[in-house]
Scaffold this motif. Sequence first.
Motif, PDB file in Angstrom:
ATOM      1  N   ASN A  12      65.153  75.533   3.148  1.00  0.00           N
ATOM      2  CA  ASN A  12      66.013  75.983   4.250  1.00  0.00           C
ATOM      3  C   ASN A  12      67.011  74.915   4.692  1.00  0.00           C
ATOM      4  O   ASN A  12      67.740  75.102   5.669  1.00  0.00           O
ATOM      5  N   GLY A  13      67.032  73.771   3.975  1.00  0.00           N
ATOM      6  CA  GLY A  13      68.005  72.726   4.276  1.00  0.00           C
ATOM      7  C   GLY A  13      67.478  71.572   5.102  1.00  0.00           C
ATOM      8  O   GLY A  13      68.184  70.571   5.293  1.00  0.00           O
ATOM      9  N   VAL A  14      66.261  71.676   5.611  1.00  0.00           N
ATOM     10  CA  VAL A  14      65.686  70.585   6.405  1.00  0.00           C
ATOM     11  C   VAL A  14      65.348  69.406   5.490  1.00  0.00           C
ATOM     12  O   VAL A  14      64.749  69.586   4.424  1.00  0.00           O
ATOM     13  N   LYS A  15      65.729  68.218   5.917  1.00  0.00           N
ATOM     14  CA  LYS A  15      65.434  67.000   5.157  1.00  0.00           C
ATOM     15  C   LYS A  15      64.699  66.026   6.070  1.00  0.00           C
ATOM     16  O   LYS A  15      65.109  65.799   7.212  1.00  0.00           O
ATOM     17  N   VAL A  16      63.602  65.458   5.568  1.00  0.00           N
ATOM     18  CA  VAL A  16      62.777  64.543   6.357  1.00  0.00           C
ATOM     19  C   VAL A  16      62.589  63.243   5.578  1.00  0.00           C
ATOM     20  O   VAL A  16      62.282  63.266   4.381  1.00  0.00           O
ATOM     21  N   LEU A  17      62.781  62.131   6.265  1.00  0.00           N
ATOM     22  CA  LEU A  17      62.583  60.810   5.674  1.00  0.00           C
ATOM     23  C   LEU A  17      61.191  60.295   6.027  1.00  0.00           C
ATOM     24  O   LEU A  17      60.653  60.623   7.085  1.00  0.00           O
ATOM     25  N   MET A  18      60.635  59.471   5.155  1.00  0.00           N
ATOM     26  CA  MET A  18      59.321  58.883   5.435  1.00  0.00           C
ATOM     27  C   MET A  18      59.346  57.404   5.076  1.00  0.00           C
ATOM     28  O   MET A  18      59.718  57.021   3.969  1.00  0.00           O
TER      29      MET A  18
END
Length: 404
Positions: A330-336
């Motif tokens: 859905n386009g959500v991007k998460v960094l870790m």
Amino acid sequence: MLTADLIQTRVYKGEVRPRYVDPADPERLALAGQLIDLFKAHVGAPRHALEEELQALLGTGTAFLFHRALAKLLRDRCRFETRSPVPPEELRRAVFSRAAACYQAPEDDSGRRFRLARDAILAAAAEDLELTPQQVEQGLYADLKDEQVLEEFRPCTPRWLLDRYNVALAQGVLYRAVALTVEVGGQSAARYRALFRKIKFFQLMHRVERLDDGYRIHLDGPLSVLKASGRYGLQMASFLPTLLHFDGWRLEAELRWTRARRKRVFRLKAEEGLHPHNRLTGVWQPEELRWLPERFAELGSAWNVSTDAELVDLGGEGVLVPDFVFAHPNGVKVLMEVFGFWNRGAVRSRLQLLRRHGPKNLILALSKRLAAAEDDLDELPGEIYVFRTTPLPRQVLKRLEAFL
């Protein structure tokens, strides 16, 4: 790497200066070539044969420190193995059992009870193991260090060895560092990303400042870490060859020198001409994190995981190099970002920076042994994940779902 007794330096006005050698010096090149040929000639031979030959060349006095240092670097390129058709402990068990049986044998006609015939015992043990007596004798103590066989030697050129020696001197000095500051500029975004990833790969505690044309990187030295100074020192020294791949950098280290731990300084810059002995390629993550993408994929979630992350500027006060990037359809991007080999003070400073300038789409994974007080974790952007030994994929997924 060189041991402390092989590091040759001098101190001038409080500055430690390694005694670098000229890698084009004909005499030193000849010595390096002689040692390389000696190692090549002993592939397939036991270690003691190589060491006996080396002893004649290396000497014992301080005048031969350079010779012994080159030999140490060449030993690091060797692979010794135990060569025996049967594990040596099994051979010894068979031989000693036969010897014990001989001791317990009944008296012979002359009244003698103890008859220890070495060849007969070896032959009997060989028959038990379906080997020849020669194989038994050769393998009996094959697991002793001196009896191990040089199975592989990675050859090099004399010039490469002298360049490697100079780098090893600088690495040995950095092993005594309390703090290290590196300034680097004029690099492409990809090159900066490679540099910061290597810093994280070696798990070096660091803080970053943005400069007009680059970055100033503050690294905590091995002598600033109490319990892990040995391992951390090796990590710090191993990072130096990575830095040598870049230009336009300079380094200054605060040292605690000699057993008296006197304050000294060490300076190095790109123009001094040290040459890297490795390539700027390979894995970018420590072993305990490398398996995470594969295990995460096994969960069958909609998220895709990647290690190809861009640098994130933290308000000009630092930089974030995410260990992982998770993308949802859905386009959500998460960094870790993972905090592993850090001390509590460095973690607290990092948390304060993230509180001011950290991105909202961030999972901060923090080792439990480094976890600060709960107050330190308040008002941080994104999600917090405190793990015990290594981040678990299912726990990561649980925190990712909070961003949907």
